[in-house]
Design a protein around this motif. Structure first.
Motif, PDB file in Angstrom:
ATOM      1  N   ALA A  38      50.892  32.409   5.304  1.00 17.78           N
ATOM      2  CA  ALA A  38      49.700  32.172   6.111  1.00 17.78           C
ATOM      3  C   ALA A  38      49.939  32.570   7.569  1.00 17.78           C
ATOM      4  O   ALA A  38      49.070  33.165   8.213  1.00 17.78           O
ATOM      5  CB  ALA A  38      49.286  30.708   6.024  1.00 17.78           C
ATOM      6  N   ILE A  39      51.111  32.257   8.099  1.00 17.86           N
ATOM      7  CA  ILE A  39      51.444  32.634   9.477  1.00 17.86           C
ATOM      8  C   ILE A  39      51.447  34.150   9.623  1.00 17.86           C
ATOM      9  O   ILE A  39      50.887  34.702  10.569  1.00 17.86           O
ATOM     10  CB  ILE A  39      52.812  32.047   9.879  1.00 17.86           C
ATOM     11  CG1 ILE A  39      52.708  30.530  10.044  1.00 17.86           C
ATOM     12  CG2 ILE A  39      53.318  32.690  11.169  1.00 17.86           C
ATOM     13  CD1 ILE A  39      54.016  29.853  10.329  1.00 17.86           C
ATOM     14  N   ARG A  40      52.071  34.831   8.661  1.00 18.76           N
ATOM     15  CA  ARG A  40      52.160  36.296   8.733  1.00 18.76           C
ATOM     16  C   ARG A  40      50.787  36.952   8.638  1.00 18.76           C
ATOM     17  O   ARG A  40      50.549  38.005   9.240  1.00 18.76           O
ATOM     18  CB  ARG A  40      53.081  36.830   7.634  1.00 18.76           C
ATOM     19  CG  ARG A  40      54.552  36.458   7.822  1.00 18.76           C
ATOM     20  CD  ARG A  40      55.416  37.032   6.717  1.00 18.76           C
ATOM     21  NE  ARG A  40      55.434  38.480   6.749  1.00 18.76           N
ATOM     22  CZ  ARG A  40      56.298  39.211   7.439  1.00 18.76           C
ATOM     23  NH1 ARG A  40      57.217  38.607   8.178  1.00 18.76           N
ATOM     24  NH2 ARG A  40      56.263  40.519   7.395  1.00 18.76           N
ATOM     25  N   ARG A  86      49.300  30.152  -8.361  1.00 19.08           N
ATOM     26  CA  ARG A  86      50.400  30.414  -7.418  1.00 19.08           C
ATOM     27  C   ARG A  86      50.197  29.568  -6.167  1.00 19.08           C
ATOM     28  O   ARG A  86      49.209  29.714  -5.469  1.00 19.08           O
ATOM     29  CB  ARG A  86      50.441  31.899  -7.063  1.00 19.08           C
ATOM     30  CG  ARG A  86      50.835  32.774  -8.245  1.00 19.08           C
ATOM     31  CD  ARG A  86      51.118  34.184  -7.826  1.00 19.08           C
ATOM     32  NE  ARG A  86      49.888  34.909  -7.533  1.00 19.08           N
ATOM     33  CZ  ARG A  86      49.869  36.146  -7.026  1.00 19.08           C
ATOM     34  NH1 ARG A  86      50.992  36.774  -6.737  1.00 19.08           N
ATOM     35  NH2 ARG A  86      48.718  36.747  -6.802  1.00 19.08           N
ATOM     36  N   MET A  87      51.151  28.694  -5.921  1.00 18.81           N
ATOM     37  CA  MET A  87      51.084  27.830  -4.747  1.00 18.81           C
ATOM     38  C   MET A  87      52.168  28.173  -3.731  1.00 18.81           C
ATOM     39  O   MET A  87      52.285  27.526  -2.697  1.00 18.81           O
ATOM     40  CB  MET A  87      51.222  26.371  -5.170  1.00 18.81           C
ATOM     41  CG  MET A  87      52.546  26.045  -5.803  1.00 18.81           C
ATOM     42  SD  MET A  87      52.593  24.351  -6.352  1.00 18.81           S
ATOM     43  CE  MET A  87      51.244  24.333  -7.514  1.00 18.81           C
ATOM     44  N   SER A  88      52.971  29.177  -4.066  1.00 24.65           N
ATOM     45  CA  SER A  88      53.985  29.660  -3.131  1.00 24.65           C
ATOM     46  C   SER A  88      54.082  31.168  -3.289  1.00 24.65           C
ATOM     47  O   SER A  88      53.643  31.730  -4.303  1.00 24.65           O
ATOM     48  CB  SER A  88      55.346  29.012  -3.413  1.00 24.65           C
ATOM     49  OG  SER A  88      55.825  29.396  -4.700  1.00 24.65           O
ATOM     50  N   TYR A  89      54.658  31.805  -2.284  1.00 25.38           N
ATOM     51  CA  TYR A  89      54.747  33.258  -2.308  1.00 25.38           C
ATOM     52  C   TYR A  89      55.904  33.675  -1.406  1.00 25.38           C
ATOM     53  O   TYR A  89      56.047  33.157  -0.298  1.00 25.38           O
ATOM     54  CB  TYR A  89      53.450  33.875  -1.795  1.00 25.38           C
ATOM     55  CG  TYR A  89      53.406  35.387  -1.829  1.00 25.38           C
ATOM     56  CD1 TYR A  89      52.863  36.049  -2.918  1.00 25.38           C
ATOM     57  CD2 TYR A  89      53.913  36.134  -0.775  1.00 25.38           C
ATOM     58  CE1 TYR A  89      52.809  37.437  -2.949  1.00 25.38           C
ATOM     59  CE2 TYR A  89      53.872  37.515  -0.800  1.00 25.38           C
ATOM     60  CZ  TYR A  89      53.317  38.170  -1.892  1.00 25.38           C
ATOM     61  OH  TYR A  89      53.279  39.542  -1.915  1.00 25.38           O
ATOM     62  N   GLY A  90      56.739  34.590  -1.892  1.00 25.10           N
ATOM     63  CA  GLY A  90      57.819  35.063  -1.041  1.00 25.10           C
ATOM     64  C   GLY A  90      58.946  35.678  -1.837  1.00 25.10           C
ATOM     65  O   GLY A  90      58.873  35.826  -3.064  1.00 25.10           O
TER      66      GLY A  90
END
Length: 200
Positions: free
Chosen positions: A70-72, A100-104
């Motif tokens: 979200a920051i990016r 999907r509740m996370s990403y990276g």
């Protein structure tokens, strides 16, 4: 003096007046606004509404798992969640295995055992053969979600090297469908992709 290029408009009754490049324009407001209700559009609106509700119910999870993304992207985590999960709604409702509740790119771990007993105790075992000094402080986050009650619960996160995590679900959740999710998080706050551990 440079010509004013900005478009200006104003409304008077049912008429709209505007100017562009120094020219004046006037038009009547439309009597009705097009809002076609085709089957495809209705399906899209239904899906968006259901994913929005899911975002609200899972906010505790995606505020952690999607914070870095979200920051990016200069967005808030609900917006990122809805963007990532626009295809997780099917003919029978939410497809929880797709959520999907996370990403990276933080490396995941291998899940070796998952158990939820009748007393509401959740037990997950995992291991990672590639632990290094750089990532050994990564933490494992377990999120249990109850669709019937639209509530979620985080277990206390543990370090990657621990290899086991436990959680106690609320008594009122017992007898309801549960979905388990997990992700890894490093010391910078970056996360892994979502690991779906299954339906119980």
């Amino acid at each position: 003096m440079a010509t004013e290029r900005r478009k200006k408009s104003s409304k008077l009754g049912k008429m709209i007046k505007s100017s562009w490049l120094g020219r004046e324009y006037e038009r009547r407001m439309p009597e009705t606004v097009a809002n076609p209700r085709t089957e495809a559009q209705q399906a899209h609106r239904t899906a968006f509404g259901e994913v929005s509700k899911l975002s609200a119910a899972m906010r505790e999870a995606h505020e952690v798992g999607l914070h870095w993304k979200a920051i990016r992207e200069r967005l808030n985590t609900p917006s990122v969640f809805k963007k990532l999960n626009k295809d997780c709604y099917g003919p029978d409702g939410i497809i929880y295995s797709r959520v999907r509740m996370s990403y990276g790119t933080v490396s995941e771990v291998k899940i070796t055992a998952v158990e939820v007993n009748e007393q509401g105790n959740v037990h997950v075992e995992f291991h990672d053969h590639y632990v290094t000094d750089k990532n050994k402080k990564d933490t494992f986050w377990l999120f249990v979600f109850c669709p019937d009650l639209r509530e979620g619960h985080f277990a206390r996160p543990v370090e990657r090297t621990v290899g086991v995590i436990n959680a106690k679900i609320p008594d009122e959740w017992q007898g309801h469908e549960l979905h388990l999710y997990a992700f890894m998080k490093n010391v910078k706050g970056q996360t892994s992709a979502t690991m779906y551990l299954g339906l119980f």
